[in-house]
Motif scaffolding. Structure first.
Motif, short mmCIF file in Angstrom:
data_model
loop_
_atom_site.label_atom_id
_atom_site.label_comp_id
_atom_site.label_asym_id
_atom_site.label_seq_id
_atom_site.Cartn_x
_atom_site.Cartn_y
_atom_site.Cartn_z
N LEU A 28 1.22 -1.13 0.39
CA LEU A 28 0.16 -0.03 0.14
C LEU A 28 1.11 1.43 0.21
N GLY A 29 0.66 2.64 -0.41
CA GLY A 29 1.21 3.59 -0.27
C GLY A 29 0.34 4.68 0.44
N CYS A 30 1.35 5.47 0.51
CA CYS A 30 0.98 6.83 1.64
C CYS A 30 0.43 7.49 0.57
N GLN A 31 -0.44 9.26 0.77
CA GLN A 31 -1.11 10.06 0.18
C GLN A 31 -0.83 11.85 0.17
N CYS A 32 0.60 10.96 0.71
CA CYS A 32 1.81 12.55 0.95
C CYS A 32 1.98 13.08 -0.08
N LEU A 33 1.67 14.00 0.13
CA LEU A 33 1.91 15.39 -1.23
C LEU A 33 3.70 15.57 -0.80
N ALA A 34 4.04 16.05 0.09
CA ALA A 34 5.30 15.92 0.31
C ALA A 34 5.63 14.98 1.96
N CYS A 35 6.13 14.32 1.56
CA CYS A 35 6.28 12.96 3.10
C CYS A 35 7.20 14.24 4.35
N ASP A 36 6.38 13.82 5.17
CA ASP A 36 6.84 14.34 6.66
C ASP A 36 6.82 13.28 7.67
N ARG A 37 6.97 13.67 8.85
CA ARG A 37 6.53 12.67 10.13
C ARG A 37 5.54 11.71 10.08
N ASP A 38 4.69 12.32 9.39
CA ASP A 38 3.05 11.31 9.54
C ASP A 38 3.13 10.84 8.25
N CYS A 39 4.13 10.53 7.38
CA CYS A 39 3.97 9.51 6.50
C CYS A 39 4.12 8.34 6.78
N LYS A 40 3.19 7.68 6.47
CA LYS A 40 2.48 6.02 6.25
C LYS A 40 3.48 5.02 6.10
N CYS A 41 4.85 4.59 5.46
CA CYS A 41 5.29 4.22 4.76
C CYS A 41 6.80 4.98 5.88
N THR A 42 7.06 5.95 6.04
CA THR A 42 8.09 5.51 7.72
C THR A 42 7.81 5.70 8.88
N ALA A 43 6.23 6.27 9.16
CA ALA A 43 6.22 5.91 11.12
C ALA A 43 6.41 4.36 11.33
N GLN A 44 6.07 4.26 10.84
CA GLN A 44 6.39 2.67 11.54
C GLN A 44 7.95 2.38 11.70
N TYR A 45 8.53 2.62 11.46
CA TYR A 45 9.94 2.30 10.75
C TYR A 45 10.71 3.75 11.12
N GLY A 46 10.45 4.65 10.93
CA GLY A 46 11.46 5.84 10.75
C GLY A 46 11.78 6.01 9.42
N ASN A 47 12.41 7.01 9.34
CA ASN A 47 12.89 7.55 8.17
C ASN A 47 14.04 6.82 7.81
N ALA A 48 14.58 6.29 6.89
CA ALA A 48 16.06 5.71 6.68
C ALA A 48 17.13 6.98 5.62
N TYR A 49 16.35 7.52 5.65
CA TYR A 49 17.21 8.91 5.03
C TYR A 49 17.49 10.32 5.23
N LYS A 50 18.37 10.34 5.19
CA LYS A 50 18.84 12.30 5.60
C LYS A 50 19.44 12.41 4.14
N ASP A 51 18.99 13.54 3.16
CA ASP A 51 19.51 13.95 1.92
C ASP A 51 20.57 13.01 0.99
N LYS A 52 19.21 11.47 1.10
CA LYS A 52 19.86 11.00 -0.26
C LYS A 52 20.81 10.13 0.37
N LYS A 53 21.07 10.33 1.81
CA LYS A 53 21.99 9.16 1.89
C LYS A 53 21.63 8.65 3.40
N ILE A 54 22.28 6.99 3.93
CA ILE A 54 21.31 6.52 4.77
C ILE A 54 21.25 6.84 6.11
N ASP A 55 20.82 6.40 7.11
CA ASP A 55 21.43 6.24 8.11
C ASP A 55 22.35 5.63 8.43
N LEU A 56 23.21 5.74 9.22
CA LEU A 56 24.32 4.73 9.22
C LEU A 56 24.48 3.87 9.55
#
Length: 275
Positions: free
Chosen positions: A53-81
């Motif tokens: 399933l996908g999110c309905q975000c126009l611009a993903c933020d902390r409420d994006c359901k794709c990242t809400a469960q596991y957190g955002n893996a990227y910052k500035d297109k680089k992976i969280d080390l």
């Protein structure tokens, strides 16, 4: 579209990948190129066909359901080390069912290779892959893609191999609430540029399984440190058992070299085993 006959990716990647000796492609290329995992014998087809399933975000933020469960893996297109360790947290990118734009910060590996790479002939390891530009820590480099096969098919293929044959079958082992999930990837006949990356006991790449459209993981390689132009790219194929004193000799020549390639009893071969 005309395909450059010297391009190892057969025109399928964002960036063509050549070799430092053009004739290598005619002498050494033995596989058909694919950009992502494809179903092979014994795989669960539902894993490929059931879309996330996908999110309905126009611009993903902390409420994006794709990242809400596991957190955002990227910052500035680089992976969280912190995700580059041996125990990884599940990573889900926004997918084709999401409303967010392609520039979304949670879309990285799905855009493919963005760095300039080159095939070359190593001294004693066969073909290898090197970068032609500096790669910053956390940058996505490429996938290790091929046929997704069952354990039984992986064992059958390994049993058919001669001692002198190269083994490319990679096993990803993930811990989940239902136990241990194993994924077997074989890029020998159908694979991408990841199949040319050699083992090192002190690698400059780390693997992370990332899911985009389906539950089939993309096995993704990220720079675990800054990598200089013309450095050979490498990842660790597995963990050497403490009692292993024999096996295929390792030629990584790193300061931390164990002397031998990892070995696993389940497939009777050396391969990468991601915990």
């Amino acid at each position: 579209m005309d395909i450059n006959k010297f391009d190892w990716t057969e025109g399928l990647e964002n960036k063509a990948i050549f070799s430092n000796d053009k004739v290598l492609i005619f002498k050494m290329k033995k596989s058909k190129y694919v950009t992502q995992n494809i179903p092979g014998p014994g795989c669960e087809m539902d894993d490929f066909e059931d879309k996330l399933l996908g999110c309905q975000c126009l611009a993903c933020d902390r409420d994006c359901k794709c990242t809400a469960q596991y957190g955002n893996a990227y910052k500035d297109k680089k992976i969280d080390l912190t995700l580059l360790g041996s125990s990884v947290t599940p990573v889900f990118e926004c997918n084709s069912n999401c409303s967010c734009p392609s520039q979304c910060q949670n879309r990285v590996v799905q855009h493919g290779i963005s760095v300039q790479l080159q095939i070359f002939n190593t001294d004693n390891k066969g073909l290898g892959l090197q970068t032609l530009e500096k790669i910053q820590t956390g940058t996505f480099v490429c996938e290790y893609a091929g046929e997704i096969i069952s354990l039984q098919e992986a064992q059958r293929r390994c049993n058919k191999q001669k001692d002198t044959d190269m083994n490319y079958i990679l096993t990803v082992k993930e811990h989940c609430k239902n136990g241990i999930l194993k994924t077997f990837v074989d890029p020998d006949k159908l694979g991408n540029i990841g199949r040319y990356i050699n083992h090192s006991c002190s690698p400059n790449l780390s693997m992370v399984p990332i899911r985009v459209d389906t539950m089939v993981p993309k096995v993704c390689l990220f720079a675990n440190r800054d990598i200089e132009p013309l450095e050979e790219l490498s990842f660790v194929y597995g963990t050497l058992r403490p009692d292993q004193k024999t096996g295929t000799k390792c030629y990584c020549n790193s300061n931390g070299c164990t002397g031998f390639m990892p070995f696993d009893e389940e497939l009777k071969s050396s391969f990468y085993f991601l915990e």
